[in-house]
Design a protein around this motif. Structure first.
Motif, PDB file in Angstrom:
ATOM      1  N   ASN A   2       0.838  -1.189   0.000  1.00  0.00           N
ATOM      2  CA  ASN A   2       0.000   0.000   0.000  1.00  0.00           C
ATOM      3  C   ASN A   2       0.883   1.253   0.000  1.00  0.00           C
ATOM      4  N   LYS A   4       0.194   4.317   0.274  1.00  0.00           N
ATOM      5  CA  LYS A   4      -0.180   5.352   1.244  1.00  0.00           C
ATOM      6  C   LYS A   4       0.651   5.228   2.528  1.00  0.00           C
ATOM      7  N   ALA A 373       1.774  -6.766   3.631  1.00  0.00           N
ATOM      8  CA  ALA A 373       1.436  -5.339   3.564  1.00  0.00           C
ATOM      9  C   ALA A 373       1.437  -4.777   4.980  1.00  0.00           C
ATOM     10  N   TYR A 375      -0.422  -1.637   7.101  1.00  0.00           N
ATOM     11  CA  TYR A 375      -1.487  -0.640   7.054  1.00  0.00           C
ATOM     12  C   TYR A 375      -1.434   0.199   8.323  1.00  0.00           C
ATOM     13  N   ALA A 404      -8.703  -4.685   3.016  1.00  0.00           N
ATOM     14  CA  ALA A 404      -7.459  -5.065   2.331  1.00  0.00           C
ATOM     15  C   ALA A 404      -6.577  -6.014   3.130  1.00  0.00           C
TER      16      ALA A 404
END
Length: 785
Positions: A2, A4, A373, A375, A404
């Motif tokens: 991700n 972001k 990932a 987050y 996600a």
């Protein structure tokens, strides 16, 4: 991954720091393109490359990247036969040169400190030395084509210099002339439009004729090429055109050579960029005092004194975190500005760095996980344009995370459930955390809600944590404490600040009994933690003292052992000296007896007694073979028997029995020895008994016990020489005329050493190798004198 998360955790700032350590534009591009990997093998390979570069940089200093530029645009032009300029060609030669220096640089370290990954990279460089030499024979480091680039170019430039010299001489003679000096604005020769001219005053224009090439801004000065040198300038211009054509021809030829090697040069360029990128990671690790983490892909994370890399090392507080074994979720509570958010970012950012192949600022032994990932919902992301409140923006982000995430993800939530009614917010926070926890991913969340402390206390796989707060100074310490829920400390802070006691007591009355019990429990846990930490520090100090004492004792023990070994070596040396002295004495006695035997003189008893006494005196005071125990004799010893005399370590034959003593024939000597000093070797034959009774003559004849050959195969040279010496003595006393010494063929060392000894032996007349049927080169036949 991700994208972001890179902005949230400020990963881009890490890349900017990495770029600062790149030595070339190629390395900078690789650093800026660096992204974390979710594949364990790839991450381990990246970290190995960084570790090897760190080792090479530490041992050999900075890698030789000087002069390397990005030549890929030039190579692409060369591929389509677009002529390269001299500077582009020089840059290509510089990269080839740098690749060879890098190969030597890494290979020199690899010999003693293996760096297999880096070594395998430099071994892939193509050999472009001939192309480099071709370019550097034609172009210098200033990007100029040299005269030696071709014979034609050297000839043309020689003509140019001669022509320029003639034109200058002619013009200088003109400007120095008194008749023309007053017509010139200045007495100098200059160039306009690649032609030599002189500055003439406007009013004397007609006097010189020729061509006007320029004039001053005022018009008072004209730059005229006099008619007398027009033809010379024309010829010079033609020569310069020839020079340009020859330079273009040379550059075209070099471009064609580069074009033939474009693919390999592009690959070499990429390799140089990769190496620069690896060494940039190593130098960045050195700057951050970072270490190589252990990696896994089963969700386990353990940071030892992990430090946020973007906070100055002078003020950053290290964080100890363990996640993924006994518990998969950590709930961090505590006051604002206590460091909760920094702890979250440290965990996330260090995970990203490790997954990118970077060392992490933490102590040795730290372990990180390769997540699919990461987050994060961190900070206030309120959007006025989208009309979203703080709560709405957080919730929108969390919803994206919930959709996600996978069991192999890491989730970081800051102030979960904040921005709304506390009762509803805490209930929503518990529901969100429970959902994420059941998914099986790893999670660290911060909150102010006291209800989440109870949730973490009751839920398996979830643990409380808090940021330490010093009530005495009213300041946070920024230390993360695992297993201890945070306290509000509101009453303690209010009391320290001077709020009246009546108000504080009234406030305490408003707190429910259950909440007070929780606070008291937390206070008790914190006190226990402080006590345990003090005891741990005391135990650590004791351990360090013990280690220091153990090291001191080991050093003293090593010194004692070394001293003991020195004493043993000295004693052995003394023993060797004593034995050497005894051997020399024995040799002297044996020599005297040999002389007597050769002269046919019979040895009398008093001579034997005197020789025996001298041998006894020559023997060392302490028996070196005292540990050898004599086995008991099974059979009664009688005349003619072969026996071992232990005190002399020699074999002999019994001649006569005299009570408790025995007379033994030892070579040419007869000696009286005790029965206890004898061991039966073999019983005597009748003929041997008769032979032993024949008399005490010292002359030995050839009998059954005399050997005419000696087998030395398998012995070393020193042992073989001693055996040969003893064997020759026996042969001499037995009147043998010829003996056979078997040494084998082998490497020839034993044969050469024995023959050298025979050459110097005074009783050897001659020697030769064995004939066919005697053993050939594997045996030496010696003739006795």
């Amino acid at each position: 991954m991700n994208v972001k998360i890179f902005q949230t955790l400020e990963y881009n700032k890490i890349l900017s720091g990495l770029v600062r350590h790149a030595a070339t534009a190629l390395g900078e591009q690789a650093a800026l393109a660096l992204l974390p990997s979710s594949k364990l093998d790839e991450v381990k390979n990246r970290l190995q490359a960084t570790d090897e570069a760190y080792t090479v940089d530490r041992l050999k200093g900075a890698a030789p990247f000087a002069g390397v530029t990005d030549i890929r645009p030039a190579l692409k032009r060369a591929r389509i036969s677009a002529m390269l300029n001299p500077m582009e060609l020089w840059d290509i030669s510089s990269l080839i040169h740098a690749s060879r220096r890098l190969s030597r640089y890494i290979s020199s370290v690899n010999e003693d400190n293996p760096v297999p990954l880096l070594n395998s990279l430099v071994e892939q460089f193509s050999d472009q030395k001939s192309l480099e030499d071709e370019i550097r024979q034609c172009i210098d480091d200033q990007g100029e084509v040299m005269d030696q680039a071709s014979f034609e170019l050297a000839t043309i430039r020689r003509e140019l210099r001669i022509g320029e010299t003639r034109i200058r001489e002619k013009l200088e003679s003109l400007v120095r002339s008194q008749s023309t000096a007053k017509m010139l604005q200045e007495q100098l020769v200059t160039i306009r439009n690649d032609r030599y001219v002189i500055p003439v005053k406007q009013e004397y224009r007609a006097h010189f004729g020729g061509i006007v090439h320029d004039q001053s801004s005022s018009g008072a000065t004209l730059f005229i090429e006099p008619e007398s040198i027009v033809a010379m300038n024309n010829k010079l211009r033609e020569t310069k055109l020839r020079e340009e054509r020859e330079v273009e021809r040379i550059l075209s030829r070099l471009t064609d050579l580069v074009g033939e090697q474009t693919d390999m040069l592009l690959y070499d360029t990429d390799l140089v960029g990769d190496l620069d990128f690896m060494f940039a990671k190593a130098r960045y690790a050195h700057e951050m005092k970072a270490t190589l983490p252990t990696m896994n892909d089963h969700g386990y994370l353990k940071l030892k004194k992990g430090r946020h890399p973007l906070i100055s090392s002078d003020i950053v507080v290290p964080t100890d975190v363990e996640l993924g074994k006994e518990y998969s979720t950590i709930i961090v509570t505590g006051p604002n500005t206590g460091g909760k958010t920094v702890s979250l970012k440290t965990i996330g950012l260090l995970s990203l760095m490790a997954m990118s192949g970077l060392f992490v600022p933490a102590n040795e032994g730290s372990e990180l996980c390769v997540f699919d990932a990461i987050y994060a919902d961190i900070g206030d992301e309120q959007s006025i344009e989208q009309s979203l409140s703080t709560f709405s923006s957080h919730l929108t982000n969390i919803i994206r995370i919930l959709h996600a995430m996978t069991p192999k993800s890491l989730v970081l939530l800051d102030e979960v459930g904040a921005g709304t009614d506390p009762a509803e917010g805490s209930a929503l926070a518990i529901a969100i955390l429970e959902h994420i926890h059941r998914t099986g991913c790893r999670m660290v969340a911060t909150t102010h809600y006291s209800e989440l402390k109870a949730y973490a206390y009751d839920r398996a796989g979830v643990i409380n944590a808090s940021m330490e707060f010093d009530v005495q100074t009213l300041r946070p310490t920024y230390r993360l404490l695992i297993g201890v829920p945070g306290r509000s400390n509101a009453f303690a802070i209010a009391e320290r600040l001077g709020l009246p006691g009546s108000i504080i007591e009234h406030a305490r009355g408003e707190v429910t009994e259950e909440d007070m019990r929780v606070e008291n429990m937390i206070a008790s846990l914190e006190q226990n933690r402080v006590t345990a930490e003090a005891e741990r520090e005391s135990a650590e100090k004791l351990r360090q003292d013990y280690e220091a004492l153990r090291q001191t004792l080991e050093e003293e023990h090593a010194k004692l052992q070394a001293d003991k070994q020195k004493r043993i070596d000295r004693a052995e040396e003394d023993a060797r000296s004593i034995v050497d002295k005894a051997r020399r004495e024995a040799d002297d006695i044996i020599t005297e007896l040999r002389i007597l035997a050769l002269e046919g003189v019979k040895v009398k008893d008093h001579q034997l007694t005197e020789a025996r006494k001298r041998l006894d005196e020559a023997a060392p005071a302490k028996k070196l073979n005292a540990q050898v125990t004599k086995p008991k004799t099974v059979r009664q010893i009688g005349p003619g028997d072969e026996v071992m005399v232990y005190s002399l370590n020699q074999k002999g034959h019994v001649v006569e029995m005299t009570g408790s003593d025995v007379i033994v024939q030892l070579g040419i000597m007869k000696m009286k020895v005790s029965k206890d000093d004898l061991e039966l070797v073999s019983a005597a034959k009748q003929e041997a008994v008769k032979k032993q009774k024949a008399g005490p003559s010292v002359t030995r004849t050839r009998d059954d016990s005399v050997r005419s050959e000696l087998d030395l195969r398998g012995a070393n040279l020193e042992e073989a020489i001693m055996e040969v010496d003893r064997f020759l003595d026996e042969a001499l006393l037995s009147n043998l005329g010829q003996v056979y010494i078997i040494h084998g063929k082998g490497t020839g060392v034993l044969r050469s050493g024995i023959q050298e000894f025979l050459r110097k032996h005074k009783h050897v007349k001659s020697f030769r190798l064995g004939n066919y049927g005697e053993g050939g080169a594997g045996i030496t036949v010696a003739e006795m004198k």
